[in-house]
Structure formats: C-alpha cells, structure tokens
Design an enzyme around this catalytic site. Structure first.
Site, PDB file in Angstrom:
ATOM      1  N   ASN A  40       0.827  -1.221   0.000  1.00  0.00           N
ATOM      2  CA  ASN A  40       0.000   0.000   0.000  1.00  0.00           C
ATOM      3  C   ASN A  40       0.857   1.266   0.000  1.00  0.00           C
ATOM      4  OD1 ASN A  40      -2.378  -1.506   0.215  1.00  0.00           O
ATOM      5  ND2 ASN A  40      -2.191  -1.597   2.445  1.00  0.00           N
ATOM      6  N   HIS A 118     -14.450  -2.010   5.717  1.00  0.00           N
ATOM      7  CA  HIS A 118     -13.280  -2.569   6.413  1.00  0.00           C
ATOM      8  C   HIS A 118     -13.652  -3.039   7.834  1.00  0.00           C
ATOM      9  CE1 HIS A 118      -9.286  -2.312   8.478  1.00  0.00           C
ATOM     10  NE2 HIS A 118      -8.885  -2.801   7.317  1.00  0.00           N
ATOM     11  N   GLU A 157     -16.014   3.725   2.664  1.00  0.00           N
ATOM     12  CA  GLU A 157     -14.635   4.035   2.275  1.00  0.00           C
ATOM     13  C   GLU A 157     -14.669   4.845   0.983  1.00  0.00           C
ATOM     14  OE1 GLU A 157     -12.222   0.386   2.277  1.00  0.00           O
ATOM     15  OE2 GLU A 157     -13.602  -0.443   3.751  1.00  0.00           O
ATOM     16  N   SER A 161     -10.768  -0.916   0.012  1.00  0.00           N
ATOM     17  CA  SER A 161      -9.411  -1.448   0.112  1.00  0.00           C
ATOM     18  C   SER A 161      -9.209  -2.724  -0.688  1.00  0.00           C
ATOM     19  CB  SER A 161      -9.043  -1.688   1.575  1.00  0.00           C
ATOM     20  OG  SER A 161      -9.960  -2.580   2.169  1.00  0.00           O
ATOM     21  N   ASP A 185     -13.965   6.994   5.253  1.00  0.00           N
ATOM     22  CA  ASP A 185     -12.619   6.471   5.525  1.00  0.00           C
ATOM     23  C   ASP A 185     -11.786   6.629   4.260  1.00  0.00           C
ATOM     24  OD1 ASP A 185     -10.352   4.795   5.798  1.00  0.00           O
ATOM     25  OD2 ASP A 185     -11.400   3.477   7.197  1.00  0.00           O
ATOM     26  N   HIS A 188      -7.375   4.637   1.524  1.00  0.00           N
ATOM     27  CA  HIS A 188      -6.754   4.388   0.214  1.00  0.00           C
ATOM     28  C   HIS A 188      -6.983   5.531  -0.778  1.00  0.00           C
ATOM     29  CE1 HIS A 188      -5.650   0.333   1.441  1.00  0.00           C
ATOM     30  NE2 HIS A 188      -6.789   0.368   2.124  1.00  0.00           N
ATOM     31  N   LYS A 216      -0.698   4.072   4.360  1.00  0.00           N
ATOM     32  CA  LYS A 216      -0.737   3.722   2.931  1.00  0.00           C
ATOM     33  C   LYS A 216       0.114   4.751   2.159  1.00  0.00           C
ATOM     34  CE  LYS A 216      -4.218   1.367   4.785  1.00  0.00           C
ATOM     35  NZ  LYS A 216      -4.007   0.156   5.530  1.00  0.00           N
TER      36      LYS A 216
END
Ligand SMILES: Cc1ncc(COP(=O)(O)O)c(C=O)c1O
Length: 368
Positions: A40, A118, A157, A161, A185, A188, A216
């Site tokens: 990541n 997640h 997210e 992810s 979130d 990423h 990440k």
C-alpha cells in the site's frame, strides 16, 4: 489445535511473509528475490529517511501529561490542509475507527454501512449503540424524514481497500445535501487525489468526519480523524482509544509532519504523476488486450477475483516463483467465494516491470 487444522483444510491458513532486506518494492522472501505488487506504499514514501525526533515516547495519555506540541501542531496542519476545523491523531486507523464510531453514534442515530466496509469500521459500528443497516455495495442510504433526530450516518470508504472502487461523488454530495451525516474512511484515497487530499476533498460539502489512516500513501502509521471543532472535542474526551491510550509517539508525530509536507508539495505531485502513469499502463495492458475488467474509478488497487481460496494461493505461489509477490486475499477479508489477487501498482514500479508483471500474471491465471 483443531480450529487451525480446520482452517488449513479450507486453505485459510495465514502467516506473516518473512521479508528480508527491503529496498523500495524489492525484497527477499522465502529464498527468492521478488518485487512487491501488494504494497500500500503507493507513492514509495515509506522508505524516505527522516531525521530522528527529540523524544521517543509521550509518557502518558494525551489527557494526562502526554499532549505534546508536535501533536497539536500536526493536527492543526492536517485539519487546515483538509479543510476541516480540527483533527485528532490516533496511533492507527483501526484504533481510530474502533473507538470514534462508538463515541460519536448514539442510540438516537441510524447508521448505514456499506456491506464491504473494512473490519475496523464494522467493529466500530458494532460497539456503538446506533441501530445499523447494511447497504448494497456503493449504494447510498435512503434518508428518513429530515426533522432533526435520528441522524442518518453513511459509513463507507472513499476507495474500497479490497475492491479498488468507491461511491460516486454525486451520491456522497447528495447524501450531505439531503441532511445526512457522512463518515468517510480515506485510507486508500489520501495522498492520491485532489493534491493528495483524498476523494472527500472533491466534494462540494465536507464529509462530517474524515478518517485518514497514514500507513498507505503517507508511508507512515497512525491516523487522523478530522471534523468540526465540536466533534473533535467530543472525540478527545470520549473516544476510548484516545482517552485510554498513550499519546502517539513523538517520533511518529514528527515523521507524519514531514510526510504531510511531502504529500502536499511538489514531491507528492511528481510521485502522483508517476503512479498514474504506471496504473494506466497496467490497466491498458491487462484490460484492453485481455478483457480483464477493472473498477471505473482509477486507483492503484486492482482486484483479480479468482473465486476459490486454493486457486488464489496457487496463483500467488506461481507468481512468487516468477519473482512477483502478490498475496492471496481470502475470507474473512473478502466475502466467501471471492478470493482474489489484490494487485497494487505503485509509483516505484518501472514501466518495464509493469509490463513483465502483467504478462506473467496473465500466464499464471491461464495456467492455474
Ligand atoms: C479502509 C481502511 N480503514 C482502516 C484501516 C486500518 O488502518 P491502520 O492500518 O492504520 O490500522 C485500513 C487498513 O488496512 C483500511 O484499509
């Protein structure tokens, strides 16, 4: 132990791959020299040298006597950069989600959770008193009547992810404009979009809460939780992972400060340019010529869903023999029957490496 045997039968055994001598994306693993396609560290910032901070530990919880200048400074800088009023620094993204959601959500709220969220978000919602409903992946919640409570929280997210896709910006904005609350979130997304500020920065209205794990693209560790002054004040005195935990090490806080300047400045911009060139190359090589479908959202994450756990492990082993490390991702990280290779492209890959990897990947997919 029986449970471990049972997992082994179902090709679910996990181990930490023992990496040696890491240099950028290259390292030795199980006696082979390999290049990583599962990191990541999208911008390659995790190996940037950092001058040591002047202390190792903060000595206590921030609420006791561990609240240092470097914590307050980096929180203020991050909040200003992201356009939120305030931000709170946590030791990890998991700790942030698992302790902020229970402290923010009350039984008078409703929380709507994307079904592929997640584990840290799921655990945080489970610990909260708010009734939870599951949303189809990437679907926005239907808002109830807008007369004050209950508040409708959409928890999701910005870039998923394990799937590399994300909700549409129009849906996120629509939810906020309709009076809903958004807990986004950006694990990423941070570092990659909108000058590094994540996908939430592309919204016309701020997310109510932005969570920014820093392990990440930031190449660090820790996480910011950003929001209004009132929300952050509440978090500082009620989030159990903040109140009952030693303040983030000043070494880490100092490193985060340096990485923030890198990510937001010309160095970050140049690395993002390199990253997207490699991502586009990989997508073209695999997608256009070989019909591999990828999410419409351009991100470094490319799920190659192969279905069975055993097949995912077999392909991962073949890739390792060819000099590429791509970890097989299996349940419970992804839903049953959707084991996959999660290929991540990073700024540090060379174009030649991307081509060679793509060709080997296709060969291994056909053979296994
Ligand atoms: C979406 C998401 N949120 C939170 C986390 C947890 O962050 P951290 O690694 O800082 O604990 C991760 C990391 O795997 C993640 O992918």
């Amino acid at each position: 132990m029986e449970r471990l045997d049972d997992e082994a039968q179902r090709s679910l055994t996990r181990r930490c791959p023992p990496i040696r001598g890491r240099e950028g994306l290259a390292y030795a693993l199980d006696g082979r020299e390999v290049v990583s396609y599962c990191s990541n560290d999208y911008l390659g910032l995790s190996q940037m040298p950092i001058e040591a901070a002047d202390a190792t530990g903060s000595g206590a919880s921030r609420l006791v006597c561990g609240d240092l200048e470097v914590h307050r400074r980096v929180e203020a800088r991050f909040a200003e950069w992201l356009g939120h009023e305030d931000a709170v620094l946590f030791p990890s993204g998991f700790q942030a989600n698992a302790s902020v959601l229970p402290c923010l959500l009350s039984k008078d709220d409703r929380v709507h959770s994307d079904r592929l969220n997640h584990a840290s978000l799921i655990d945080g919602m489970r610990l909260s008193a708010a009734p939870r409903s599951l949303l189809e992946h990437l679907q926005p919640p239907k808002l109830g009547s807008r007369e004050a409570a209950p508040r409708d929280w959409w928890v999701c997210e910005s870039v998923f992810s394990m799937d590399g896709d994300g909700p549409s910006l129009g849906d996120l904005e629509g939810h906020l404009a309709g009076g809903g609350c958004l807990y986004l979130d950006e694990a990423h997304g941070l570092g990659l979009f909108a000058g590094g500020r994540g996908r939430g920065a592309l919204l016309r209205a701020r997310p109510t809460i932005t969570v920014a794990p820093l392990g990440k693209a930031f190449g660090c560790a820790g996480a910011f939780v950003a929001g209004s002054k009132v929300a952050c004040a509440w978090i500082r005195s009620h989030a159990r992972g903040f109140v009952f935990s030693t303040g983030v090490s000043p070494m880490l806080a100092a490193a985060i400060e340096v990485q923030l300047e890198r990510v937001r400045g010309p160095e970050g911009e140049a690395l993002r340019g390199q990253l997207w060139r490699k991502v586009d190359r990989f997508r073209t090589r695999l997608g256009a010529s070989h019909g591999q479908a990828f999410p419409a959202l351009r991100s470094p994450i490319h799920p190659i869903v192969v279905g069975s756990n055993a097949r995912a492990l077999a392909i991962s082993a073949r890739l390792l023999d060819a000099g590429w490390h791509v970890q097989a991702i299996r349940p419970p990280t992804v839903p049953e029957g959707s084991a996959r290779l999660r290929v991540t492209i990073c700024a540090g890959h060379s174009l030649e490496q991307v081509d060679a990897f793509a060709d080997d990947l296709l060969r291994c997919l056909e053979d296994a």
